[in-house]
Design a protein around this motif. Structure first.
Motif, PDB file in Angstrom:
ATOM      1  N   GLN A  62       0.820  -1.206   0.000  1.00  0.00           N
ATOM      2  CA  GLN A  62       0.000   0.000   0.000  1.00  0.00           C
ATOM      3  C   GLN A  62       0.856   1.259   0.000  1.00  0.00           C
ATOM      4  O   GLN A  62       0.645   2.165  -0.814  1.00  0.00           O
ATOM      5  CB  GLN A  62      -0.934  -0.015   1.220  1.00  0.00           C
ATOM      6  CG  GLN A  62      -1.823   1.196   1.347  1.00  0.00           C
ATOM      7  CD  GLN A  62      -2.086   1.523   2.793  1.00  0.00           C
ATOM      8  OE1 GLN A  62      -2.029   2.667   3.208  1.00  0.00           O
ATOM      9  NE2 GLN A  62      -2.371   0.495   3.593  1.00  0.00           N
ATOM     10  N   VAL A  63       1.823   1.355   0.914  1.00  0.00           N
ATOM     11  CA  VAL A  63       2.582   2.604   0.998  1.00  0.00           C
ATOM     12  C   VAL A  63       3.481   2.797  -0.224  1.00  0.00           C
ATOM     13  O   VAL A  63       3.663   3.937  -0.687  1.00  0.00           O
ATOM     14  CB  VAL A  63       3.390   2.708   2.317  1.00  0.00           C
ATOM     15  CG1 VAL A  63       2.448   2.766   3.507  1.00  0.00           C
ATOM     16  CG2 VAL A  63       4.415   1.598   2.471  1.00  0.00           C
ATOM     17  N   LEU A  64       4.022   1.715  -0.781  1.00  0.00           N
ATOM     18  CA  LEU A  64       4.812   1.872  -2.005  1.00  0.00           C
ATOM     19  C   LEU A  64       3.928   2.324  -3.163  1.00  0.00           C
ATOM     20  O   LEU A  64       4.348   3.156  -3.987  1.00  0.00           O
ATOM     21  CB  LEU A  64       5.524   0.565  -2.360  1.00  0.00           C
ATOM     22  CG  LEU A  64       6.658   0.108  -1.452  1.00  0.00           C
ATOM     23  CD1 LEU A  64       7.372  -1.090  -2.068  1.00  0.00           C
ATOM     24  CD2 LEU A  64       7.653   1.220  -1.157  1.00  0.00           C
ATOM     25  N   THR A  65       2.716   1.789  -3.223  1.00  0.00           N
ATOM     26  CA  THR A  65       1.789   2.225  -4.275  1.00  0.00           C
ATOM     27  C   THR A  65       1.454   3.703  -4.126  1.00  0.00           C
ATOM     28  O   THR A  65       1.461   4.467  -5.100  1.00  0.00           O
ATOM     29  CB  THR A  65       0.506   1.380  -4.230  1.00  0.00           C
ATOM     30  OG1 THR A  65       0.831   0.002  -4.414  1.00  0.00           O
ATOM     31  CG2 THR A  65      -0.471   1.809  -5.324  1.00  0.00           C
ATOM     32  N   LEU A  66       1.182   4.123  -2.909  1.00  0.00           N
ATOM     33  CA  LEU A  66       0.856   5.530  -2.671  1.00  0.00           C
ATOM     34  C   LEU A  66       2.030   6.440  -3.000  1.00  0.00           C
ATOM     35  O   LEU A  66       1.847   7.521  -3.572  1.00  0.00           O
ATOM     36  CB  LEU A  66       0.427   5.723  -1.222  1.00  0.00           C
ATOM     37  CG  LEU A  66      -0.896   5.058  -0.822  1.00  0.00           C
ATOM     38  CD1 LEU A  66      -1.078   5.119   0.689  1.00  0.00           C
ATOM     39  CD2 LEU A  66      -2.078   5.712  -1.528  1.00  0.00           C
ATOM     40  N   ALA A  67       3.242   6.015  -2.654  1.00  0.00           N
ATOM     41  CA  ALA A  67       4.422   6.832  -2.955  1.00  0.00           C
ATOM     42  C   ALA A  67       4.637   6.950  -4.458  1.00  0.00           C
ATOM     43  O   ALA A  67       5.141   7.988  -4.933  1.00  0.00           O
ATOM     44  CB  ALA A  67       5.651   6.240  -2.286  1.00  0.00           C
TER      45      ALA A  67
END
Length: 332
Positions: A62-67
């Motif tokens: 999730q956080v890599l996708t958001l970044a």
């Protein structure tokens, strides 16, 4: 309802807050002897936070996708710094060592396996776009889980249709998205297996949800088939759920009621609402604007998002994972 930078930042802040939170923690762990009793961080040098291993894995996804989607949001710098520190070959070697234990053959099967592939796929996108090293570091772990899928699928005679972690269709939906880019042989095996399990399914009754389910067994099957059938999907779908234009099964259009968000199992129903929204939006896209079910599918997706998106931070039993499913719903 779409994802914007403000909402993305909220998701990222929530998840950064628990990726490294070791306790409380629910281990999926078999002890072969007294020396195997250890803390989560000793067993799993990367994925020890977020209450359980698989939630930590998809929290990283999730956080890599958001970044990647919002590289200029303030939280993106913190995400990249934490990834540099945690997603390293040395830490991946520790995760691989856990998989090599004699009693780890069924560890996180298949839900965690699929999310590990999705995480590597997202990390590899960062490598292609920015040269970040995380994809290369995670690749051996992804290959290990791909090998497990390759060994497991031929002997799984029947699909698992429950709306929880064992669900076969959900795992194969994530796995085939990864395999088509990174492992064509596994993609072919997934397609053959899924067609054998699901291609003749007709007139689904959709007796759901169960009281602790976070997946719709019917809609996730349809989502997988939309990945596989291409232009033939609408014909299959019309036979699979032939009464949707009449509003039946009504259960599929009705968001689940969540009576107690502090109960980890009952809180699964918020995940059901969000994952149904993801499925409905995916299905609507595959059917096309002209299909008679598409307007109802889009309306159902919005209703399900509205029911649960406001509650993703109500209690840690949901906070440690619901933002991932909200991200699926809002980017489908």
């Amino acid at each position: 309802m779409m994802l914007d930078q403000s909402l993305a930042a909220r998701f990222a802040a929530l998840t950064l807050g628990h990726l490294g939170q070791e306790y409380p923690h629910k281990l999926d762990h078999v002890l072969d002897g007294p020396d195997d009793a250890a803390t989560p961080s000793a067993l799993h040098p990367i994925f020890y936070g977020s209450f359980d291993w698989h939630s930590c894995v998809h929290g990283w996804w999730q956080v890599l996708t958001l970044a990647r989607l919002f590289p200029d949001m303030p939280e993106a710098e913190a995400i990249r710094a934490r990834a540099d520190a945690m997603l390293t070959p040395e830490n991946v070697a520790g995760e691989l060592a856990y998989l090599a234990r004699p009693s780890s053959g069924g560890f996180e099967r298949p839900y965690g396996w699929a999310w590990a592939l999705a995480l590597h796929g997202e990390a590899a996108r960062h490598a292609d776009e920015t040269g970040a090293p995380w994809g290369a570091a995670l690749e051996p772990l992804a290959r290990a889980f791909a090998d497990r899928f390759r060994a497991f699928l031929p002997k799984l005679t029947y699909p698992i249709r429950t709306g929880t972690h064992g669900n076969s269709a959900f795992a194969l939906t994530l796995a085939i998205d990864w395999a088509r880019t990174h492992d064509p042989d596994l993609a072919a095996l997934i397609e053959t297996t899924a067609r054998g399990w699901f291609s003749e399914d007709r007139d689904c009754q959709a007796w759901e949800p169960g009281g602790d389910e976070f997946l719709s067994s019917s809609l996730i099957e349809a989502t997988l088939m939309s990945r596989l059938l291409g232009a033939a999907f609408p014909e299959w779908f019309d036979a699979f759920l032939p009464h949707l234009t009449e509003g039946r099964p009504a259960t599929l259009f009705t968001p689940a009621h969540v009576s107690d968000r502090s109960d980890g199992k009952i809180a699964h129903l918020d995940g059901l609402n969000l994952s149904r929204a993801w499925c409905w939006r995916t299905i609507a896209t595959a059917l096309g604007d002209a299909h008679p079910v598409t307007p109802a599918a889009c309306a159902a997706a919005d209703a399900h998002i509205t029911a649960s998106l406001p509650h993703i931070a109500d209690d840690y039993m949901g906070t440690h994972w619901l933002a991932t499913f909200a991200l699926l719903a809002l980017t489908s």
